[in-house]
Enzyme design. Structure first.
Site, PDB file in Angstrom:
ATOM      1  N   HIS A 137     -10.193   1.466   1.361  1.00  0.00           N
ATOM      2  CA  HIS A 137      -9.657   2.687   1.974  1.00  0.00           C
ATOM      3  C   HIS A 137     -10.775   3.669   2.328  1.00  0.00           C
ATOM      4  O   HIS A 137     -10.675   4.420   3.286  1.00  0.00           O
ATOM      5  CB  HIS A 137      -8.656   3.394   1.030  1.00  0.00           C
ATOM      6  CG  HIS A 137      -7.263   2.844   1.077  1.00  0.00           C
ATOM      7  ND1 HIS A 137      -6.547   2.700   2.250  1.00  0.00           N
ATOM      8  CD2 HIS A 137      -6.461   2.407   0.083  1.00  0.00           C
ATOM      9  CE1 HIS A 137      -5.350   2.196   1.980  1.00  0.00           C
ATOM     10  NE2 HIS A 137      -5.274   1.996   0.672  1.00  0.00           N
ATOM     11  N   HIS A 145      -9.253  -3.007  -3.100  1.00  0.00           N
ATOM     12  CA  HIS A 145      -8.228  -2.396  -2.248  1.00  0.00           C
ATOM     13  C   HIS A 145      -8.533  -0.909  -2.047  1.00  0.00           C
ATOM     14  O   HIS A 145      -8.453  -0.384  -0.934  1.00  0.00           O
ATOM     15  CB  HIS A 145      -6.833  -2.582  -2.884  1.00  0.00           C
ATOM     16  CG  HIS A 145      -5.725  -1.952  -2.109  1.00  0.00           C
ATOM     17  ND1 HIS A 145      -4.779  -2.679  -1.426  1.00  0.00           N
ATOM     18  CD2 HIS A 145      -5.401  -0.652  -1.909  1.00  0.00           C
ATOM     19  CE1 HIS A 145      -3.934  -1.842  -0.824  1.00  0.00           C
ATOM     20  NE2 HIS A 145      -4.288  -0.602  -1.103  1.00  0.00           N
ATOM     21  N   GLU A 146      -8.897  -0.230  -3.165  1.00  0.00           N
ATOM     22  CA  GLU A 146      -9.155   1.219  -3.076  1.00  0.00           C
ATOM     23  C   GLU A 146     -10.454   1.518  -2.340  1.00  0.00           C
ATOM     24  O   GLU A 146     -10.504   2.431  -1.509  1.00  0.00           O
ATOM     25  CB  GLU A 146      -9.186   1.847  -4.481  1.00  0.00           C
ATOM     26  CG  GLU A 146      -7.921   1.668  -5.302  1.00  0.00           C
ATOM     27  CD  GLU A 146      -6.640   2.002  -4.552  1.00  0.00           C
ATOM     28  OE1 GLU A 146      -5.581   1.464  -4.892  1.00  0.00           O
ATOM     29  OE2 GLU A 146      -6.694   2.788  -3.584  1.00  0.00           O
ATOM     30  N   CYS A 167       0.838  -1.199   0.000  1.00  0.00           N
ATOM     31  CA  CYS A 167       0.000   0.000   0.000  1.00  0.00           C
ATOM     32  C   CYS A 167       0.868   1.242   0.000  1.00  0.00           C
ATOM     33  O   CYS A 167       1.899   1.282   0.690  1.00  0.00           O
ATOM     34  CB  CYS A 167      -0.920   0.000   1.230  1.00  0.00           C
ATOM     35  SG  CYS A 167      -2.024   1.425   1.282  1.00  0.00           S
TER      36      CYS A 167
HETATM   37  C1  LIG Z   1       1.709  -0.225  -3.027  1.00  0.00           C
HETATM   38  C2  LIG Z   1       2.237  -0.605  -4.403  1.00  0.00           C
HETATM   39  C3  LIG Z   1       3.185  -1.780  -4.291  1.00  0.00           C
HETATM   40  C4  LIG Z   1       2.952   0.593  -4.995  1.00  0.00           C
HETATM   41  C5  LIG Z   1       1.076  -1.041  -5.290  1.00  0.00           C
HETATM   42  N1  LIG Z   1       1.575  -1.299  -6.617  1.00  0.00           N
HETATM   43  C6  LIG Z   1       1.423  -2.528  -7.141  1.00  0.00           C
HETATM   44  O1  LIG Z   1       0.824  -3.422  -6.522  1.00  0.00           O
HETATM   45  N2  LIG Z   1       1.966  -2.854  -8.336  1.00  0.00           N
HETATM   46  C7  LIG Z   1       2.256  -2.041  -9.379  1.00  0.00           C
HETATM   47  C8  LIG Z   1       2.533  -0.666  -9.285  1.00  0.00           C
HETATM   48  C9  LIG Z   1       2.783   0.051 -10.457  1.00  0.00           C
HETATM   49  F1  LIG Z   1       3.004   1.337 -10.423  1.00  0.00           F
HETATM   50  C10 LIG Z   1       2.785  -0.573 -11.670  1.00  0.00           C
HETATM   51  C11 LIG Z   1       2.508  -1.909 -11.708  1.00  0.00           C
HETATM   52  F2  LIG Z   1       2.508  -2.478 -12.898  1.00  0.00           F
HETATM   53  C12 LIG Z   1       2.251  -2.647 -10.596  1.00  0.00           C
HETATM   54  C13 LIG Z   1      -0.018   0.006  -5.384  1.00  0.00           C
HETATM   55  O2  LIG Z   1       0.136   0.954  -6.143  1.00  0.00           O
HETATM   56  N3  LIG Z   1      -1.141  -0.149  -4.619  1.00  0.00           N
HETATM   57  C14 LIG Z   1      -2.105   0.947  -4.639  1.00  0.00           C
HETATM   58  C15 LIG Z   1      -2.439   1.454  -3.241  1.00  0.00           C
HETATM   59  O3  LIG Z   1      -1.686   1.354  -2.301  1.00  0.00           O
HETATM   60  N4  LIG Z   1      -3.636   1.996  -3.170  1.00  0.00           N
HETATM   61  O4  LIG Z   1      -4.101   2.475  -1.995  1.00  0.00           O
HETATM   62  C16 LIG Z   1      -1.463  -1.348  -3.844  1.00  0.00           C
HETATM   63  C17 LIG Z   1      -2.013  -2.448  -4.776  1.00  0.00           C
HETATM   64  C18 LIG Z   1      -2.134  -3.768  -4.012  1.00  0.00           C
HETATM   65  C19 LIG Z   1      -3.240  -4.514  -4.669  1.00  0.00           C
HETATM   66  C20 LIG Z   1      -4.079  -3.507  -5.384  1.00  0.00           C
HETATM   67  C21 LIG Z   1      -3.424  -2.182  -5.309  1.00  0.00           C
HETATM   68 ZN   LIG Z   2      -3.547   1.257  -0.406  1.00  0.00          ZN
END
Ligand SMILES: CC(C)(C)[C@H](NC(=O)Nc1cc(F)cc(F)c1)C(=O)N(CC(=O)NO)CC1CCCC1
Ligand SMILES: [Zn+2]
Length: 185
Positions: free
Chosen positions: A157, A153-154, A110
């Site tokens: 939040h 996930h979003e 996250c």
């Molecule tokens: C927390 C993080 C590891 C940065 C996660 N990224 C991710 O899972 N992979 C990723 C990121 C990229 F930019 C490009 C790509 F191809 C793959 C993410 O953005 N989130 C979003 C977040 O924290 N929202 O609050 C967490 C993800 C975990 C599962 C769904 C969202």
């Molecule tokens: Zn998150």
């Protein structure tokens, strides 16, 4: 523009609250904020911009993560079937979901959590989400696999729920029974 300084980290109260519905049609301010959130997610995936502004690459962002307790989320990603999703959504709501569950084999992280939290995060394998887009149109999104995981996930939040709240503490690394990996849907 939104940068890492604006992203609230775990422990901050706003990440534990249930966010408020956005009154529609959205105010100019809410619309501008959601546009900036979507811009952050897009910018964070652009190597040059991410380096220049020290952005952690992300696929989604929820308003509470920038300290705003409003039901707004931005997502920008391509799923395992190369399908592109890029939305700013007001008041997203899961209208229905499968009994079957899915998960990311490597667990989740996250943008608001600066530590590794190992464990499988069970999610519904298929969901139908109703929301109003940044452009003001009402959409009904039928999502499965990775796309379903990102939206859950979003939306979590917006309800004060963090991904690790779903990890089974007794056997964190065991995928739930009758669940299918998001890479197979
Ligand atoms: C927390 C993080 C590891 C940065 C996660 N990224 C991710 O899972 N992979 C990723 C990121 C990229 F930019 C490009 C790509 F191809 C793959 C993410 O953005 N989130 C979003 C977040 O924290 N929202 O609050 C967490 C993800 C975990 C599962 C769904 C969202
Ligand atoms: Zn998150």
């Amino acid at each position: 523009m939104i940068t890492m300084e604006d992203i609230v980290k775990e422990g901050h109260d706003v990440l534990k609250q249930k966010a408020d519905e956005v009154s529609l049609p959205p105010s100019k301010e809410d619309q501008d904020t959601l546009a900036q959130m979507l811009e952050y997610v897009k910018n964070s995936q652009d190597e040059k911009l991410a380096d220049k502004f020290n952005l952690r690459p992300g696929v989604g962002l929820a308003a509470p993560q920038i300290g705003l307790s409003k039901r707004m989320i931005a997502v920008h990603f391509t799923d395992f079937n190369e399908r592109e999703y890029s939305y700013g959504l007001f008041n997203p709501k899961i209208m229905s979901h499968s009994v079957e569950e899915t998960y990311l084999p490597d667990g989740e992280g996250c943008l608001s959590v600066d530590r590794e939290v190992p464990g499988i995060v069970p999610r519904y394998a298929r969901i139908t989400v109703k929301a109003t887009t940044l452009e003001g149109e009402e959409v009904k999104l039928r999502l499965k696999g990775y796309a379903a995981i990102v939206l859950q996930h979003e939306i979590d939040h917006l309800n004060g729920v963090m991904f690790y709240d779903h990890i089974n503490q007794q056997s964190p690394l065991t995928p739930p029974a009758n669940a299918i990996s998001a890479e197979e849907i």
